[in-house]
Design a protein around this motif. Structure first.
Motif, short mmCIF file in Angstrom:
data_model
loop_
_atom_site.label_atom_id
_atom_site.label_comp_id
_atom_site.label_asym_id
_atom_site.label_seq_id
_atom_site.Cartn_x
_atom_site.Cartn_y
_atom_site.Cartn_z
N ALA A 1 -27.11 18.22 -14.86
CA ALA A 1 -26.08 19.21 -14.56
C ALA A 1 -25.36 19.69 -15.81
CB ALA A 1 -25.07 18.63 -13.58
N GLU A 2 -25.47 18.97 -16.91
CA GLU A 2 -24.83 19.38 -18.15
C GLU A 2 -25.70 20.28 -19.01
OE1 GLU A 2 -22.07 15.46 -19.08
OE2 GLU A 2 -24.22 15.40 -19.61
N VAL A 3 -26.93 20.53 -18.58
CA VAL A 3 -27.90 21.27 -19.39
C VAL A 3 -28.08 22.69 -18.85
CG1 VAL A 3 -30.26 21.34 -20.24
CG2 VAL A 3 -29.10 19.13 -19.97
N GLN A 4 -27.92 23.67 -19.71
CA GLN A 4 -28.18 25.07 -19.39
C GLN A 4 -29.38 25.52 -20.22
OE1 GLN A 4 -26.36 26.69 -17.09
NE2 GLN A 4 -24.90 25.01 -16.83
N THR A 5 -30.45 25.99 -19.56
CA THR A 5 -31.64 26.45 -20.27
C THR A 5 -31.85 27.95 -20.04
OG1 THR A 5 -33.27 26.12 -18.50
CG2 THR A 5 -32.69 24.20 -19.84
N SER A 6 -32.50 28.58 -20.98
CA SER A 6 -32.78 30.01 -20.83
C SER A 6 -33.79 30.25 -19.72
CB SER A 6 -33.27 30.59 -22.15
OG SER A 6 -34.47 29.96 -22.57
N ALA A 7 -34.68 29.29 -19.45
CA ALA A 7 -35.64 29.45 -18.36
C ALA A 7 -34.93 29.52 -17.02
CB ALA A 7 -36.64 28.30 -18.38
N ARG A 8 -33.99 28.62 -16.80
CA ARG A 8 -33.24 28.64 -15.52
C ARG A 8 -32.40 29.90 -15.41
NH1 ARG A 8 -30.88 23.37 -12.81
NH2 ARG A 8 -33.13 23.29 -12.47
N ALA A 9 -31.78 30.30 -16.51
CA ALA A 9 -30.96 31.52 -16.47
C ALA A 9 -31.81 32.74 -16.14
CB ALA A 9 -30.25 31.71 -17.81
N ALA A 10 -33.01 32.82 -16.71
CA ALA A 10 -33.90 33.95 -16.42
C ALA A 10 -34.33 33.94 -14.97
CB ALA A 10 -35.12 33.90 -17.35
N ALA A 11 -34.68 32.76 -14.45
CA ALA A 11 -35.10 32.65 -13.06
C ALA A 11 -33.98 33.05 -12.11
CB ALA A 11 -35.56 31.23 -12.77
N GLN A 12 -32.77 32.61 -12.38
CA GLN A 12 -31.64 32.94 -11.53
C GLN A 12 -31.32 34.43 -11.59
OE1 GLN A 12 -28.75 30.19 -13.09
NE2 GLN A 12 -29.31 28.57 -11.65
N ARG A 13 -31.44 35.01 -12.76
CA ARG A 13 -31.17 36.45 -12.91
C ARG A 13 -32.18 37.27 -12.10
NH1 ARG A 13 -28.61 39.70 -16.78
NH2 ARG A 13 -28.78 41.86 -16.08
N LEU A 14 -33.46 36.93 -12.21
CA LEU A 14 -34.48 37.67 -11.48
C LEU A 14 -34.36 37.45 -9.98
CD1 LEU A 14 -37.67 37.36 -13.70
CD2 LEU A 14 -36.32 39.40 -13.21
N ALA A 15 -34.03 36.23 -9.56
CA ALA A 15 -33.87 35.95 -8.14
C ALA A 15 -32.74 36.78 -7.54
CB ALA A 15 -33.61 34.47 -7.92
N ALA A 16 -31.73 37.06 -8.35
CA ALA A 16 -30.62 37.88 -7.88
C ALA A 16 -30.98 39.36 -7.83
CB ALA A 16 -29.39 37.68 -8.77
N ASP A 17 -31.91 39.78 -8.69
CA ASP A 17 -32.26 41.19 -8.79
C ASP A 17 -33.43 41.61 -7.92
OD1 ASP A 17 -30.26 41.36 -10.65
OD2 ASP A 17 -31.58 41.47 -12.39
N LEU A 18 -34.32 40.66 -7.57
CA LEU A 18 -35.56 40.98 -6.88
C LEU A 18 -35.55 40.46 -5.44
CD1 LEU A 18 -38.12 40.04 -9.69
CD2 LEU A 18 -37.26 42.32 -9.13
N PRO A 19 -36.39 41.01 -4.58
CA PRO A 19 -36.51 40.48 -3.22
C PRO A 19 -37.04 39.05 -3.24
CG PRO A 19 -37.51 42.66 -3.39
CD PRO A 19 -37.22 42.21 -4.79
#
Length: 267
Positions: free
Chosen positions: A70-88
């Protein structure tokens, strides 16, 4: 008053600050241990998209740096979350990178496809040591067909025991040369999202970013409106820091993480 006393969260970059390849940066486990013993809140933000947060936490713990996923922020997770919010939901996405990137996309509810023939609506490019010409060719075809191109980061190099090696930015540059343009979106540092997400999760009001790169860590801190400490255990040098433009100028510069426990250096 120690430098760390002025902040309620310390956000660490990983490569060049805490780890170097498969080893810990000298002194990093002891410094993180002192912070933990004092009850300080810490977080880790990495542009490396090849590992998942739980894997990063396990790697750090194995090197003597206690860490939770829970203390780790990765660019892979951020990218996945961003696309999940933008795409169906279940939208097809082509991943160019390590298995960790594909796993993050799947966990976000997206469908990971194997190539351009599968009709991806987006291409996500992240660092992976096995990425080769065939992967870049599939991404090239997909982007030319209209897929959105997202890069997890554009770090030109990554540190190792043998010195700087090609990073994801070098692979992004190869694809950019073939396409004649840049990615539609870069999620990782110097974008501020990783630092902002870490601060939100910790409920922090005043965070200090610790990094080794002016162009990613420090520039990201500036964009996030956070103070920063450049440590000289990685890529950027003291001379480069002195010559840096305001957009990537650190608040403090110090040789290593021991500076956290000393009186604040001259800004």
């Amino acid at each position: 008053m120690a430098l760390v006393d002025g902040y309620d969260l310390v956000i660490f970059d990983l490569d060049g600050v805490v780890i170097e390849g498969a080893a810990a940066v000298p002194g990093a486990p002891a410094a993180l241990g002192r912070l933990r013993a004092a009850g300080r809140a810490v977080a880790f933000a990495t542009n490396n998209a090849s590992r998942r947060p739980a894997d990063v936490a396990a790697l750090l713990t194995g090197l003597g740096v206690a860490a939770a996923a829970a203390e780790v922020q990765t660019s892979a997770r951020a990218a996945a979350q961003r696309l999940a919010a933008d795409l169906p939901a279940a939208a097809p996405v082509l991943a160019v990178g390590a298995p960790g990137l594909r796993a993050e996309l799947a966990d976000a509810g997206l469908t990971v496809v194997a190539g351009a023939a599968d009709g991806p609506v987006a291409v996500v490019q992240g660092y992976g040591p096995q990425v080769g010409w065939a992967d870049l060719a599939e991404a090239c075809v997909a982007v030319r067909a209209g897929a959105r191109w997202v890069a997890t980061n554009t770090d030109r190099t990554l540190p190792s025991e043998r010195g700087p090696l090609p990073g994801n930015g070098a692979l992004v540059a190869a694809l950019a040369t073939a396409l004649g343009r840049q990615p539609d979106l870069v999620v990782g540092k110097p974008a501020p999202e990783l630092f902002q997400a870490a601060a939100r999760r910790a409920g922090a009001r005043r965070a200090l970013v610790v990094g080794d790169r002016l162009d990613t860590d420090i520039a990201g801190a500036v964009r996030a409106g956070m103070d920063s400490l450049l440590v000289l255990t990685g890529v950027s040098t003291r001379r480069e820091a002195a010559q840096a433009q305001p957009a990537c100028r650190p608040t403090f510069v110090a040789p290593d993480l021991d500076a956290l426990f000393d009186a604040p250096p001259v800004p």
